[in-house]
Motif scaffolding. Sequence first.
Motif, mmCIF file in Angstrom:
data_model
loop_
_atom_site.group_PDB
_atom_site.id
_atom_site.type_symbol
_atom_site.label_atom_id
_atom_site.label_comp_id
_atom_site.label_asym_id
_atom_site.label_seq_id
_atom_site.Cartn_x
_atom_site.Cartn_y
_atom_site.Cartn_z
ATOM 1 N N ALA A 273 1.220 -1.601 -0.396
ATOM 2 C CA ALA A 273 -0.154 0.203 -0.039
ATOM 3 C C ALA A 273 0.598 0.989 -0.151
ATOM 4 O O ALA A 273 0.638 2.181 -0.683
ATOM 5 C CB ALA A 273 -0.620 0.217 0.893
ATOM 6 N N ILE A 274 1.941 0.931 0.597
ATOM 7 C CA ILE A 274 2.733 2.294 1.111
ATOM 8 C C ILE A 274 3.666 2.628 -0.047
ATOM 9 O O ILE A 274 3.200 3.888 -1.209
ATOM 10 C CB ILE A 274 4.415 2.391 1.771
ATOM 11 C CG1 ILE A 274 3.325 2.207 3.540
ATOM 12 C CG2 ILE A 274 5.003 3.647 1.746
ATOM 13 C CD1 ILE A 274 4.290 1.917 4.364
ATOM 14 N N GLN B 74 -1.958 5.085 -6.851
ATOM 15 C CA GLN B 74 -2.571 4.248 -7.081
ATOM 16 C C GLN B 74 -3.870 4.703 -6.721
ATOM 17 O O GLN B 74 -4.680 4.282 -7.757
ATOM 18 C CB GLN B 74 -2.022 3.483 -7.865
ATOM 19 C CG GLN B 74 -1.088 3.896 -9.243
ATOM 20 C CD GLN B 74 0.351 4.316 -8.408
ATOM 21 O OE1 GLN B 74 0.813 3.777 -7.486
ATOM 22 N NE2 GLN B 74 1.185 5.340 -9.270
ATOM 23 N N ILE B 75 -4.059 4.687 -5.625
ATOM 24 C CA ILE B 75 -5.080 3.444 -5.233
ATOM 25 C C ILE B 75 -5.790 4.196 -5.136
ATOM 26 O O ILE B 75 -7.392 3.553 -5.466
ATOM 27 C CB ILE B 75 -4.763 3.464 -3.494
ATOM 28 C CG1 ILE B 75 -3.188 1.747 -3.411
ATOM 29 C CG2 ILE B 75 -6.006 2.936 -2.689
ATOM 30 C CD1 ILE B 75 -2.880 1.494 -2.640
ATOM 31 N N SER B 76 -5.919 5.416 -4.526
ATOM 32 C CA SER B 76 -7.347 6.466 -4.772
ATOM 33 C C SER B 76 -8.136 6.428 -6.035
ATOM 34 O O SER B 76 -9.330 7.029 -6.413
ATOM 35 C CB SER B 76 -7.009 7.836 -4.926
ATOM 36 O OG SER B 76 -6.172 8.328 -5.311
ATOM 37 N N LYS C 61 -16.183 0.900 -5.945
ATOM 38 C CA LYS C 61 -16.523 -1.076 -5.403
ATOM 39 C C LYS C 61 -14.513 -1.023 -5.229
ATOM 40 O O LYS C 61 -14.626 -1.759 -3.814
ATOM 41 C CB LYS C 61 -17.201 -1.488 -6.145
ATOM 42 C CG LYS C 61 -17.942 -2.924 -5.577
ATOM 43 C CD LYS C 61 -18.866 -3.319 -6.737
ATOM 44 C CE LYS C 61 -19.481 -4.652 -5.847
ATOM 45 N NZ LYS C 61 -19.975 -5.592 -7.012
ATOM 46 N N LEU C 62 -13.988 -1.322 -5.992
ATOM 47 C CA LEU C 62 -13.094 -2.379 -5.943
ATOM 48 C C LEU C 62 -12.495 -1.060 -4.852
ATOM 49 O O LEU C 62 -11.267 -2.223 -4.192
ATOM 50 C CB LEU C 62 -12.390 -1.714 -6.914
ATOM 51 C CG LEU C 62 -10.326 -2.687 -7.726
ATOM 52 C CD1 LEU C 62 -11.386 -4.208 -7.481
ATOM 53 C CD2 LEU C 62 -10.606 -2.597 -8.934
ATOM 54 N N LEU C 63 -12.128 0.159 -5.162
ATOM 55 C CA LEU C 63 -11.382 0.700 -3.497
ATOM 56 C C LEU C 63 -12.299 0.438 -2.630
ATOM 57 O O LEU C 63 -11.104 -0.082 -1.229
ATOM 58 C CB LEU C 63 -11.823 2.824 -4.177
ATOM 59 C CG LEU C 63 -11.448 3.299 -2.547
ATOM 60 C CD1 LEU C 63 -9.525 3.133 -2.629
ATOM 61 C CD2 LEU C 63 -11.277 4.573 -3.086
#
Length: 406
Positions: A355-356, A361-363, A368-370
């Motif tokens: 995650a770090i 890119q995560i945002s 739904k996937l987030l």
Amino acid sequence: MADSRPFCVAEERSGHCAVVDGNCLYVWGGYVSIEDNEVYLPNDEIWTYDIDSGLWTMHLMEGELPTSMSGSCGACVHGKLYIFGGYDDKGYSNRLYFVNLRTRDGTYVWKKITSFEGQPPTPRDKLSCWVYKDRLIYFGGYGCRRHSELQDCFDVHDASWEEQMFWGWHNDVHVFDTKTQSWFQPEIQGGAPPQPRAAHTCAVLGNKGYVFGGRVLQTRMNDLHYLNLDTWTWSGRIPVTGENPKHRSWHTLTPIADDKLFLFGGLSADNIPLSDGWIHNVITNCWKQLTHLPKTRPRLWHTACLGKENEIMVFGGSKDDLLSLDTGHCNDLLIFQTQPYSLLRSCLDCIGKNAIILESQISLLPPKLLQQVLKKITFWTAANHREEQRAQKEESENKYQWISSN
């Protein structure tokens, strides 16, 4: 008003009940040892483990609370957790309770089943249960009977002649129909029943209820039987080709496919806590030992539940021989993967672990996937934190043992 509190992990315990319903593992009851005394855990607490986020939460319960006990038999039918039997300071129980796990407001209310037809089993603990066609089908256990209740299904261990009470092991079958709220004892149509026993384990595949191992008197067993739950016919001891697991009690047996059972842990015939895992194929009648399990994490009197992707979730239990040393109760969750995870699960785990690195890119993910990714981030953060705590605890224990020995 529901009272729930988040915790890093549930309390350590053995002889508890655990079931999976939906996305949660539910844990109730059991005991721990404090200064050589058995202390039963609170009867008004149920712990939930969110499989997606990896977070534990303790919920306070209401209603007609069962007695705090160990050795009760827990099973889930349509979102209801049923608790039967068990042992406390006053002796053995044959009471039946249930709680609805699918509550809208997070309130868990126990109800004691008092209006029923038929005759329940005699009081006992360390029994097992098959769930089939909305029925709870109980087998075996250790408990007490009056002289007038003695039958061939009972091996006597001890007796109190003044009160005409006898203690021992059972191999009888009792059924509670959750639809009709009735007890009945089916008439066995044929086959040789297993020897009376307790601390054995049961599992259902199709219409067959399997039973493996357990203890009677000073003997632990490694025999496998099944009861046809439609015809009430015993198989007799199933002949096995190849290598067999050791004789044991206080182990678990979990269905992992239409034709496979997963055996884990227990206490061996020479009182050694076991950490071995085996898969039994009911078509070929062969056992296969798994070779990559951690040898330093033995468990007995634990629970094992099947997760969403056929992973085995082993919680609690002891790493000691409970008969001579009763201090090694556990609260870690061991997860055994029995088949490859889905591609989605593997991708979510990869993002959660990194995650770090992937923070920017995560945002950008779809909502739904987030949401799923955020749960996985929480899962791996909690898992890493618990692993660090466990390592620190083991380091402290080893340091204390070194100082004591020197």
